[in-house]
Scaffold this motif. Structure first.
Motif, PDB file in Angstrom:
ATOM      1  N   ASN A   1       0.768  -1.452   0.132  1.00 22.79           N
ATOM      2  CA  ASN A   1       0.070   0.052  -0.039  1.00 22.79           C
ATOM      3  C   ASN A   1       0.941   1.149  -0.046  1.00 22.79           C
ATOM      4  O   ASN A   1       0.123   2.434  -0.323  1.00 22.79           O
ATOM      5  CB  ASN A   1      -1.033  -0.016   1.043  1.00 22.79           C
ATOM      6  N   TYR A   2       2.073   1.407   0.563  1.00 25.37           N
ATOM      7  CA  TYR A   2       2.943   2.369   0.335  1.00 25.37           C
ATOM      8  C   TYR A   2       4.264   2.198  -0.643  1.00 25.37           C
ATOM      9  O   TYR A   2       5.187   3.159  -0.924  1.00 25.37           O
ATOM     10  CB  TYR A   2       3.593   2.749   1.666  1.00 25.37           C
ATOM     11  N   GLY A   3       3.833   1.312  -1.645  1.00 25.94           N
ATOM     12  CA  GLY A   3       4.737   1.107  -2.988  1.00 25.94           C
ATOM     13  C   GLY A   3       6.013   0.705  -2.441  1.00 25.94           C
ATOM     14  O   GLY A   3       6.400   0.399  -1.507  1.00 25.94           O
ATOM     15  N   ILE A   4       7.127   1.150  -3.343  1.00 31.76           N
ATOM     16  CA  ILE A   4       8.490   0.866  -3.437  1.00 31.76           C
ATOM     17  C   ILE A   4       9.207   2.050  -3.008  1.00 31.76           C
ATOM     18  O   ILE A   4       9.126   2.822  -3.649  1.00 31.76           O
ATOM     19  CB  ILE A   4       9.024   0.047  -4.849  1.00 31.76           C
ATOM     20  N   THR A   5       9.729   2.119  -1.712  1.00 36.89           N
ATOM     21  CA  THR A   5      10.385   3.207  -1.368  1.00 36.89           C
ATOM     22  C   THR A   5      12.079   2.962  -1.361  1.00 36.89           C
ATOM     23  O   THR A   5      12.385   1.860  -1.746  1.00 36.89           O
ATOM     24  CB  THR A   5       9.984   3.800   0.142  1.00 36.89           C
ATOM     25  N   PRO A   6      12.897   4.029  -0.989  1.00 39.33           N
ATOM     26  CA  PRO A   6      14.282   3.973  -0.930  1.00 39.33           C
ATOM     27  C   PRO A   6      14.784   3.071   0.282  1.00 39.33           C
ATOM     28  O   PRO A   6      15.926   3.030   0.306  1.00 39.33           O
ATOM     29  CB  PRO A   6      14.744   5.336  -0.721  1.00 39.33           C
ATOM     30  N   ASP A   7      14.101   2.540   1.040  1.00 38.45           N
ATOM     31  CA  ASP A   7      14.227   1.881   1.979  1.00 38.45           C
ATOM     32  C   ASP A   7      14.793   0.338   2.036  1.00 38.45           C
ATOM     33  O   ASP A   7      14.255  -0.458   2.532  1.00 38.45           O
ATOM     34  CB  ASP A   7      13.013   1.912   3.171  1.00 38.45           C
ATOM     35  N   MET A   8      15.917   0.145   1.287  1.00 40.67           N
ATOM     36  CA  MET A   8      16.279  -1.196   0.748  1.00 40.67           C
ATOM     37  C   MET A   8      17.377  -1.411   1.738  1.00 40.67           C
ATOM     38  O   MET A   8      18.233  -0.687   2.271  1.00 40.67           O
ATOM     39  CB  MET A   8      16.685  -1.162  -0.685  1.00 40.67           C
ATOM     40  N   GLU A   9      17.608  -2.569   2.215  1.00 40.02           N
ATOM     41  CA  GLU A   9      18.720  -3.044   3.032  1.00 40.02           C
ATOM     42  C   GLU A   9      19.803  -3.924   2.132  1.00 40.02           C
ATOM     43  O   GLU A   9      20.839  -4.133   2.801  1.00 40.02           O
ATOM     44  CB  GLU A   9      17.957  -4.400   3.863  1.00 40.02           C
ATOM     45  N   SER A  10      19.794  -3.802   0.993  1.00 32.83           N
ATOM     46  CA  SER A  10      20.780  -4.237   0.017  1.00 32.83           C
ATOM     47  C   SER A  10      20.336  -3.611  -1.214  1.00 32.83           C
ATOM     48  O   SER A  10      19.428  -3.269  -1.839  1.00 32.83           O
ATOM     49  CB  SER A  10      20.924  -5.722   0.040  1.00 32.83           C
TER      50      SER A  10
ATOM     51  N   GLU B   1      -3.280 -10.294  -0.776  1.00 37.42           N
ATOM     52  CA  GLU B   1      -3.747  -9.160  -1.808  1.00 37.42           C
ATOM     53  C   GLU B   1      -2.684  -8.186  -2.186  1.00 37.42           C
ATOM     54  O   GLU B   1      -1.830  -7.552  -1.215  1.00 37.42           O
ATOM     55  CB  GLU B   1      -4.962  -8.686  -1.064  1.00 37.42           C
ATOM     56  N   LEU B   2      -2.479  -7.702  -3.123  1.00 36.68           N
ATOM     57  CA  LEU B   2      -1.202  -6.859  -3.511  1.00 36.68           C
ATOM     58  C   LEU B   2      -2.301  -5.200  -3.770  1.00 36.68           C
ATOM     59  O   LEU B   2      -3.116  -5.581  -4.447  1.00 36.68           O
ATOM     60  CB  LEU B   2      -0.653  -7.066  -4.967  1.00 36.68           C
ATOM     61  N   SER B   3      -1.648  -4.274  -3.137  1.00 37.27           N
ATOM     62  CA  SER B   3      -2.373  -3.164  -3.378  1.00 37.27           C
ATOM     63  C   SER B   3      -2.002  -2.393  -4.830  1.00 37.27           C
ATOM     64  O   SER B   3      -1.091  -2.754  -5.200  1.00 37.27           O
ATOM     65  CB  SER B   3      -1.552  -2.050  -2.323  1.00 37.27           C
ATOM     66  N   ARG B   4      -3.295  -2.117  -5.414  1.00 38.58           N
ATOM     67  CA  ARG B   4      -3.041  -2.026  -6.852  1.00 38.58           C
ATOM     68  C   ARG B   4      -2.506  -0.592  -7.140  1.00 38.58           C
ATOM     69  O   ARG B   4      -1.634  -0.031  -7.969  1.00 38.58           O
ATOM     70  CB  ARG B   4      -4.337  -2.082  -7.667  1.00 38.58           C
ATOM     71  N   ILE B   5      -2.925   0.457  -6.259  1.00 33.98           N
ATOM     72  CA  ILE B   5      -2.197   1.925  -6.442  1.00 33.98           C
ATOM     73  C   ILE B   5      -1.734   2.284  -4.983  1.00 33.98           C
ATOM     74  O   ILE B   5      -2.448   2.546  -4.038  1.00 33.98           O
ATOM     75  CB  ILE B   5      -3.611   2.751  -6.448  1.00 33.98           C
ATOM     76  N   PRO B   6      -0.516   2.368  -4.887  1.00 33.68           N
ATOM     77  CA  PRO B   6       0.313   2.764  -3.682  1.00 33.68           C
ATOM     78  C   PRO B   6      -0.040   3.981  -3.290  1.00 33.68           C
ATOM     79  O   PRO B   6      -0.173   5.076  -4.250  1.00 33.68           O
ATOM     80  CB  PRO B   6       1.768   2.361  -3.791  1.00 33.68           C
ATOM     81  N   SER B   7      -0.057   4.569  -2.006  1.00 33.16           N
ATOM     82  CA  SER B   7      -0.230   5.996  -1.891  1.00 33.16           C
ATOM     83  C   SER B   7       0.868   6.194  -0.632  1.00 33.16           C
ATOM     84  O   SER B   7       0.849   5.819   0.334  1.00 33.16           O
ATOM     85  CB  SER B   7      -1.729   6.199  -0.956  1.00 33.16           C
ATOM     86  N   ASN B   8       1.917   7.052  -1.291  1.00 31.27           N
ATOM     87  CA  ASN B   8       3.019   7.425  -0.381  1.00 31.27           C
ATOM     88  C   ASN B   8       4.011   8.450  -1.191  1.00 31.27           C
ATOM     89  O   ASN B   8       4.117   8.119  -2.380  1.00 31.27           O
ATOM     90  CB  ASN B   8       3.847   6.008  -0.208  1.00 31.27           C
ATOM     91  N   PHE B   9       4.182   9.674  -0.645  1.00 33.45           N
ATOM     92  CA  PHE B   9       4.836  10.524  -1.425  1.00 33.45           C
ATOM     93  C   PHE B   9       6.256  10.201  -1.559  1.00 33.45           C
ATOM     94  O   PHE B   9       7.019  10.595  -2.592  1.00 33.45           O
ATOM     95  CB  PHE B   9       4.977  11.828  -0.419  1.00 33.45           C
TER      96      PHE B   9
ATOM     97  N   SER C   1       6.967   7.038  -2.788  1.00 37.70           N
ATOM     98  CA  SER C   1       6.843   5.625  -3.676  1.00 37.70           C
ATOM     99  C   SER C   1       7.499   6.024  -4.901  1.00 37.70           C
ATOM    100  O   SER C   1       7.145   6.939  -5.551  1.00 37.70           O
ATOM    101  CB  SER C   1       5.312   5.532  -3.845  1.00 37.70           C
ATOM    102  N   GLU C   2       8.267   4.894  -5.409  1.00 42.40           N
ATOM    103  CA  GLU C   2       8.695   5.116  -6.494  1.00 42.40           C
ATOM    104  C   GLU C   2       8.371   3.826  -7.764  1.00 42.40           C
ATOM    105  O   GLU C   2       8.936   3.664  -8.923  1.00 42.40           O
ATOM    106  CB  GLU C   2      10.331   4.854  -6.517  1.00 42.40           C
ATOM    107  N   GLY C   3       7.284   3.388  -7.320  1.00 41.01           N
ATOM    108  CA  GLY C   3       6.643   2.259  -8.029  1.00 41.01           C
ATOM    109  C   GLY C   3       6.026   1.416  -7.246  1.00 41.01           C
ATOM    110  O   GLY C   3       5.683   1.366  -6.134  1.00 41.01           O
ATOM    111  N   THR C   4       5.575   0.297  -8.011  1.00 41.22           N
ATOM    112  CA  THR C   4       4.488  -0.760  -7.155  1.00 41.22           C
ATOM    113  C   THR C   4       5.601  -2.031  -7.182  1.00 41.22           C
ATOM    114  O   THR C   4       6.412  -2.450  -7.651  1.00 41.22           O
ATOM    115  CB  THR C   4       3.421  -1.233  -8.224  1.00 41.22           C
TER     116      THR C   4
END
Length: 356
Positions: free
Chosen positions: A60-69, A81-89, A91-94
């Motif tokens: 629901n908040y998409g793909i953000t820069p918070d990656m561990e690697s 269920e996968l959120s179809r439309i992420p909502s987060n300023f 967010s860089e994608g689904t």
């Protein structure tokens, strides 16, 4: 497109495909976190495994820069269920696009509650992801029973030494599949962190004269890391302070004569209570492991339990007698609770003599 998850006990789940359509065999594990799905996807400790998210709505908040690697590691990803439309300023994608881009086989629309119940009752097992509707169970099940994650540490470790500059203590971090936040947690405390590949010799590390040594988390069966265990024995025999997390904790135990065993279904999530036996205080911890140190095999002259899991009584940390060494099974670099265990990094700094 239909997609199927076939377990080695013959159970078949049918859902919709997201991501890659290639056939994949992996170990199937579940994670109970309600948030942090991107951290889960990019945690190297999941190499060789596929992850079932027990929380019913993911993405629901998409793909953000918070990656561990730098890349994701699970071979498969299972959600209700996968959120179809992420909502987060931020967010860089689904997740859908992320799985497709990184060639990870995902399934959505299956009963993850039923799947998790099977894994809890029967234990972790292997599974096949496929979009082939004409699958043959008689051919598939023997292949599933043969699968083993093998030497996944060599796949996830860094390829060459790197340095995270700092003005404080110099820490040698042995990358067994380290999450990015371990080096960051040390660097934020002023440490210069020198990150070494997993198969670096003890001599090279010791010759660099570090103030402390960190053994990181990582994937797989600790007993598969035979050459690394031999090097850790040499590190143990030095007088340099050592702090170890997760796989590093297990390898230090093996290097000092204790044993480990595989858990029925492991601990994976951001809600595991651990008790500090020295203070009696309980912390909410983030965990991701399928193996545990067997405290019955500890030599009390070498190490003593320091933390225990409040839920099932399994070991969550060790303190080494007469040594500046302590190890934990959980992840103090993560922040699962309001009073999380990041203070352990401060304890490590104190062991090294505090700030320069």
């Amino acid at each position: 497109m239909k997609s199927f998850l076939i377990l080695e006990d013959g159970t078949v789940f049918e859902g919709q495909n997201v991501g890659s359509t290639q056939d994949v065999i992996s170990e199937i594990v579940f994670n109970t976190s309600m948030t942090g799905y991107l951290e889960v996807l990019t945690d190297p400790s999941y190499a060789g495994q596929a992850v079932v998210m027990t929380y019913p709505l993911i993405g629901n908040y998409g793909i953000t820069p918070d990656m561990e690697s730098k890349k994701p590691w699970p071979m498969g990803y299972v959600v209700r269920e996968l959120s179809r439309i992420p909502s987060n300023f931020r967010s860089e994608g689904t997740i859908q696009d992320f799985l497709q881009k990184n060639n990870i086989h995902g399934i959505t629309g299956i009963d993850t509650r039923a799947l998790t119940k099977i894994l809890r009752e029967k234990g972790t097992m292997n599974g096949l992801f496929t979009v082939n509707e004409n699958y043959n169970l008689d051919e598939i099940i023997p292949k599933l029973k043969e699968y083993h994650t093998g030497d996944v540490v060599s796949k996830v470790t860094c390829k060459e030494k790197s340095i995270l500059k700092g003005n404080g203590k110099k820490v040698a971090l042995l990358d067994l599949g380290a999450k990015k936040n371990i080096a960051k947690s040390l660097n934020e405390r002023g440490c210069e962190v020198v990150i070494y590949p997993a198969h670096t010799t003890a001599e090279e590390i010791l010759n660099s004269n570090p103030d402390g040594i960190m053994l990181s988390n990582g994937p797989g069966d600790p007993k598969d890391c035979k050459t690394i265990i031999e090097e850790i024995k040499k590190l143990y025999n030095s007088d340099i302070p050592i702090f170890a997390i997760c796989l590093g904790h297990q390898l230090m135990a093996l290097a000092t004569g204790a044993d480990t065993h595989k858990m029925k279904y492991g601990h994976r999530g951001g809600n595991h209570p651990v008790k500090d036996l020295a203070t009696g205080r309980v912390y909410i911890s983030s965990q991701n492991h399928g193996y545990v140190v067997d405290t019955d095999t500890l030599d009390e002259k070498i190490a003593k339990p320091a933390f225990v899991n409040v839920n099932d009584g399994t070991n969550e940390g060790l303190s080494y007698v007469g040594k500046n060494i302590f190890t934990v099974q959980f992840h103090p670099e993560a922040c699962p609770g309001p009073q999380d265990s990041s203070y352990l990094f401060d304890r490590f700094i104190d062991m090294m003599g505090g700030e320069k």
